[in-house]
Motif scaffolding. Sequence first.
Motif, PDB file in Angstrom:
ATOM      1  N   PRO A  48       5.288  33.525  -2.553  1.00  0.00           N
ATOM      2  CA  PRO A  48       3.834  33.763  -2.558  1.00  0.00           C
ATOM      3  C   PRO A  48       3.151  33.298  -1.279  1.00  0.00           C
ATOM      4  N   ARG A  49       3.647  32.165  -0.725  1.00  0.00           N
ATOM      5  CA  ARG A  49       3.033  31.663   0.514  1.00  0.00           C
ATOM      6  C   ARG A  49       3.229  32.656   1.656  1.00  0.00           C
ATOM      7  N   PHE A  50       4.445  33.215   1.731  1.00  0.00           N
ATOM      8  CA  PHE A  50       4.764  34.162   2.802  1.00  0.00           C
ATOM      9  C   PHE A  50       3.888  35.411   2.675  1.00  0.00           C
ATOM     10  N   LYS A  70       7.800  28.725  10.870  1.00  0.00           N
ATOM     11  CA  LYS A  70       7.110  27.624  10.177  1.00  0.00           C
ATOM     12  C   LYS A  70       7.034  27.903   8.678  1.00  0.00           C
ATOM     13  N   LEU A  71       6.720  29.159   8.319  1.00  0.00           N
ATOM     14  CA  LEU A  71       6.647  29.501   6.888  1.00  0.00           C
ATOM     15  C   LEU A  71       8.029  29.500   6.239  1.00  0.00           C
ATOM     16  N   TRP A  72       9.050  29.672   7.051  1.00  0.00           N
ATOM     17  CA  TRP A  72      10.428  29.728   6.554  1.00  0.00           C
ATOM     18  C   TRP A  72      11.067  28.338   6.523  1.00  0.00           C
ATOM     19  N   GLU A  73      10.400  27.374   7.102  1.00  0.00           N
ATOM     20  CA  GLU A  73      10.961  26.035   7.278  1.00  0.00           C
ATOM     21  C   GLU A  73      11.499  25.478   5.953  1.00  0.00           C
ATOM     22  N   LEU A  75      13.965  26.863   4.183  1.00  0.00           N
ATOM     23  CA  LEU A  75      14.721  27.893   3.441  1.00  0.00           C
ATOM     24  C   LEU A  75      16.130  28.083   4.007  1.00  0.00           C
ATOM     25  N   GLY A  76      16.314  27.702   5.278  1.00  0.00           N
ATOM     26  CA  GLY A  76      17.641  27.829   5.897  1.00  0.00           C
ATOM     27  C   GLY A  76      17.944  29.255   6.343  1.00  0.00           C
ATOM     28  N   TYR A  77      19.081  29.427   6.975  1.00  0.00           N
ATOM     29  CA  TYR A  77      19.514  30.753   7.489  1.00  0.00           C
ATOM     30  C   TYR A  77      18.344  31.450   8.201  1.00  0.00           C
ATOM     31  N   TYR A  78      17.925  30.830   9.291  1.00  0.00           N
ATOM     32  CA  TYR A  78      16.679  31.243   9.938  1.00  0.00           C
ATOM     33  C   TYR A  78      16.768  32.619  10.605  1.00  0.00           C
ATOM     34  N   SER A  79      17.995  33.118  10.793  1.00  0.00           N
ATOM     35  CA  SER A  79      18.098  34.458  11.382  1.00  0.00           C
ATOM     36  C   SER A  79      17.445  35.479  10.443  1.00  0.00           C
ATOM     37  N   ARG A  80      17.378  35.163   9.134  1.00  0.00           N
ATOM     38  CA  ARG A  80      16.723  36.099   8.210  1.00  0.00           C
ATOM     39  C   ARG A  80      15.249  36.253   8.556  1.00  0.00           C
ATOM     40  N   ALA A  81      14.613  35.146   8.914  1.00  0.00           N
ATOM     41  CA  ALA A  81      13.175  35.195   9.240  1.00  0.00           C
ATOM     42  C   ALA A  81      12.951  35.996  10.526  1.00  0.00           C
ATOM     43  N   ARG A  82      13.801  35.731  11.528  1.00  0.00           N
ATOM     44  CA  ARG A  82      13.645  36.462  12.786  1.00  0.00           C
ATOM     45  C   ARG A  82      13.924  37.948  12.573  1.00  0.00           C
ATOM     46  N   ASN A  83      14.930  38.254  11.715  1.00  0.00           N
ATOM     47  CA  ASN A  83      15.236  39.655  11.432  1.00  0.00           C
ATOM     48  C   ASN A  83      14.094  40.358  10.724  1.00  0.00           C
ATOM     49  N   LEU A  84      13.424  39.641   9.820  1.00  0.00           N
ATOM     50  CA  LEU A  84      12.281  40.257   9.125  1.00  0.00           C
ATOM     51  C   LEU A  84      11.206  40.654  10.136  1.00  0.00           C
ATOM     52  N   MET A  85      10.960  39.746  11.087  1.00  0.00           N
ATOM     53  CA  MET A  85       9.938  40.024  12.082  1.00  0.00           C
ATOM     54  C   MET A  85      10.341  41.222  12.955  1.00  0.00           C
ATOM     55  N   ARG A  86      11.614  41.216  13.385  1.00  0.00           N
ATOM     56  CA  ARG A  86      12.112  42.337  14.192  1.00  0.00           C
ATOM     57  C   ARG A  86      12.069  43.627  13.380  1.00  0.00           C
ATOM     58  N   GLY A  87      12.467  43.522  12.115  1.00  0.00           N
ATOM     59  CA  GLY A  87      12.469  44.691  11.232  1.00  0.00           C
ATOM     60  C   GLY A  87      11.068  45.254  11.070  1.00  0.00           C
ATOM     61  N   ALA A  88      10.081  44.361  10.898  1.00  0.00           N
ATOM     62  CA  ALA A  88       8.696  44.810  10.707  1.00  0.00           C
ATOM     63  C   ALA A  88       8.217  45.562  11.956  1.00  0.00           C
ATOM     64  N   PHE A 345      10.808  22.837  12.027  1.00  0.00           N
ATOM     65  CA  PHE A 345      12.018  22.065  12.322  1.00  0.00           C
ATOM     66  C   PHE A 345      13.163  22.516  11.422  1.00  0.00           C
ATOM     67  N   ALA A 346      14.385  22.320  11.885  1.00  0.00           N
ATOM     68  CA  ALA A 346      15.558  22.624  11.065  1.00  0.00           C
ATOM     69  C   ALA A 346      15.607  21.656   9.897  1.00  0.00           C
ATOM     70  N   SER A 347      15.958  22.179   8.709  1.00  0.00           N
ATOM     71  CA  SER A 347      16.008  21.262   7.558  1.00  0.00           C
ATOM     72  C   SER A 347      17.134  20.249   7.712  1.00  0.00           C
ATOM     73  N   ALA A 348      18.095  20.532   8.596  1.00  0.00           N
ATOM     74  CA  ALA A 348      19.194  19.586   8.833  1.00  0.00           C
ATOM     75  C   ALA A 348      18.676  18.198   9.212  1.00  0.00           C
ATOM     76  N   ILE A 349      17.553  18.150   9.933  1.00  0.00           N
ATOM     77  CA  ILE A 349      17.061  16.841  10.387  1.00  0.00           C
ATOM     78  C   ILE A 349      15.799  16.421   9.649  1.00  0.00           C
ATOM     79  N   ARG A 350      15.534  17.070   8.519  1.00  0.00           N
ATOM     80  CA  ARG A 350      14.291  16.781   7.784  1.00  0.00           C
ATOM     81  C   ARG A 350      14.137  15.276   7.496  1.00  0.00           C
ATOM     82  N   MET A 351      15.215  14.609   7.152  1.00  0.00           N
ATOM     83  CA  MET A 351      15.089  13.187   6.786  1.00  0.00           C
ATOM     84  C   MET A 351      14.646  12.313   7.962  1.00  0.00           C
ATOM     85  N   TYR A 352      14.728  12.848   9.186  1.00  0.00           N
ATOM     86  CA  TYR A 352      14.321  12.029  10.353  1.00  0.00           C
ATOM     87  C   TYR A 352      12.966  12.431  10.912  1.00  0.00           C
TER      88      TYR A 352
END
Length: 353
Positions: A48-50, A70-73, A75-88, A345-352
Amino acid sequence: MDVESLLSWYRNNHRCLPWRTDRTPYGTWISEAMLQQTRVTTVLDYYPRFLEHFPDIRSLAASSEDEVLKLWEGLGYYSRARNLMRGARYVCEHFDGELPESSDLLIRIPGIGPYMAGAIASQAFQEPVPAVDGNCIRIYCRLYALPMIPSERTTYNEVYSRVAKDIPPEEPGDFNEALMDFGSLICTPKSPRCTACPFATECSANLLGKQEDFPLKKTKKETPVEEHTILRIFVGKKILVHKRPSSGLLAGLFELVDLPGNMEYHEVKKWLKDNLLEFCGDSSLAASFIEPDIRVLGTGKHIFSHLRWNMIGYEIHLPDQEPIKGNAKKFGELVSAKKYGSLAFASAIRMYR
Ligand code: SF4
């Protein structure tokens, strides 16, 4: 497969999801992209946010990569977000801002593969075309006790042709969604709920008592491990960040200072001395490197699909200082707390963070 039994199970047990209740081709596309490798419960937060931020294809096409990430932050697998933008952008350029109605045309859009083209075409446009994913392969391999490995091309082809024969032309979208829900709720990867399954008496794997032996498992390679030291460095009230390159792992996302290896306190102190004097100038900072303000943030790990990171984090406070011109790029950039909060930011480093 007894198609009517599957559809009847779906009518009584389907999940009420926002992209289903308010079905649009664009919403179907976004939900399918988000659902790849991600749990439905997680997507329920993001979807819904997206859509609120990018209500249609044109608004997504006009966005910046940082905005989408930022809206995808998280969710992981960030190439999906970039692909959506390219696709649009591709859809605006080639299809006048509307998704085409056939799977043959959908597959031309960047980021849309055979599964997603089938899912969108069948659910949004009622084209009787299969949408074969891991769920679908698992169900068919069990129903027919197919001794096949899911990731192999021959398995995909075999299951695709079986689904193509089964798919009912009058309800192709419901059939594909029924397989998705059935695979998530009943014929699950581990401990399938065979006693609640409408196919229990015809499923070959169940009759053999070998449900979890199908599909076959590939022998697993050991996941490589990388060690990282993450530094959250404050210079005055500003924070040092760095944008990752536009291709490769976590492309385009922001990160903190990320050094190879699990560094100990004295190694971090030495690194600061050797490197940050160059960054900030040596005169007024020199005193702070005699006993710098370094706090341990703890250890953490992050598991990617093909890689594991073991991390240790430190927070460092340095006196306010402008970076020496020309050196800033080498280490990243200093940003205000406000800007820091707006970066993806990557969720990998979210704890920091
Ligand atoms: S009987 Fe069990 S293994 Fe077979 S399709 Fe049903 S849930 Fe899956």
